[in-house]
Design an enzyme around this catalytic site. Structure first.
Site, mmCIF file in Angstrom:
data_model
loop_
_atom_site.group_PDB
_atom_site.id
_atom_site.type_symbol
_atom_site.label_atom_id
_atom_site.label_comp_id
_atom_site.label_asym_id
_atom_site.label_seq_id
_atom_site.Cartn_x
_atom_site.Cartn_y
_atom_site.Cartn_z
ATOM 1 C CE LYS A 74 -24.622 -32.740 -16.237
ATOM 2 N NZ LYS A 74 -24.653 -31.278 -16.456
ATOM 3 C CE LYS A 122 -28.843 -31.449 -11.774
ATOM 4 N NZ LYS A 122 -27.804 -30.445 -11.506
ATOM 5 C CE LYS A 162 -33.671 -25.396 -20.595
ATOM 6 N NZ LYS A 162 -33.496 -24.000 -21.081
#
Length: 246
Positions: free
Chosen positions: A33, A113, A116
């Site tokens: 991330k 994956k 959200k």
């Protein structure tokens, strides 16, 4: 709600004091991330410690997780081990409980994956309108077409994985035979997946609407927070005593 139990954040800070910088820099999800970002906030870096606090605060010995969370659970085990070694045995080292499908993949990008975090196209919301769920399934990535004996592409394999979760075994096997023979129509597969998925979700969706209509959601959340705080207060009291804060 986690925010209704302040002991989570208190334990997070205490556990952070027995967590090494190296442990956190090795976390795969943090690196993924943070990659390519100009600004990476400290909350993202420290989040695995909060996850550990969420688990250890209730002295959990088993935790249902997805495959992608195994590293986070291993960190929680390591933190528990360090705390116990330094301050005396208190926290169990929790073991994972993996479901039948340890990781669901995105319909829009089956190499990622279902999450959200990647945006609305990459997950199915349990309470989304039926037409929106159908749109996501209808536009799910497959491949350019079938020939007999062709290997299953990641997108098609993902649809089969979802179908196995909600449809009878004989339905899944029928579609598998069609795929092997090269006669499978992806629209038929998607329509069948949608139908069985909505049947599976229907009692969940109806129950939520029923609770919302009766105005009981806030009461249920408050009651859950009260039960959680009874446990959390006892554990954090013991933690404070162990580390010398009381």
């Amino acid at each position: 709600l986690q925010s209704a139990v302040p002991e989570h954040t208190e334990l997070c800070w205490i556990l952070g004091c027995v967590t090494s910088f190296g442990d956190l820099t090795r976390m795969t999800q943090f690196k993924e991330k943070a990659k390519g970002q100009e600004f990476v906030n400290g909350g993202l870096f420290y989040y695995p410690v909060l996850q550990a606090a969420d688990i250890l605060l209730y002295l959990a010995d088993h935790v249902p997780v997805g495959e992608d969370q195994l590293q986070h659970l291993e960190l929680a085990r390591r933190i528990a081990r360090r705390f116990n070694w330094r301050f005396g045995e208190l926290f169990p080292e929790p073991e994972p409980i993996l479901g039948k499908v340890p990781r669901l993949m995105s319909l829009a990008d089956p190499t990622r994956k279902m999450s959200k975090s990647y945006g609305p196209e990459h997950y199915i919301g349990l309470m989304e309108p039926e037409e929106e769920i159908w749109r996501k399934i209808r536009t799910a990535v497959t491949d350019m077409g079938l020939t007999p004996g062709q290997a299953m592409s990641p997108g098609v394999a993902n649809l089969f994985t979802l179908l196995e979760l909600v449809a009878p075994k004989e339905v899944v096997e029928e579609f598998r035979r069609a795929h092997t023979a090269g006669t499978l129509l992806y629209r038929d597969l998607k329509e069948t997946l949608f139908r069985y998925l909505m049947e599976t979700l229907r009692p969940i969706r109806e129950r939520r609407r029923e609770l919302e209509a009766r105005g009981e959601v806030e009461e249920i959340l408050a009651a859950g927070a009260e039960r959680a705080r009874k446990i959390a207060k006892e554990v954090i009291r013991e933690v404070r005593a162990r580390v010398g804060l009381d």
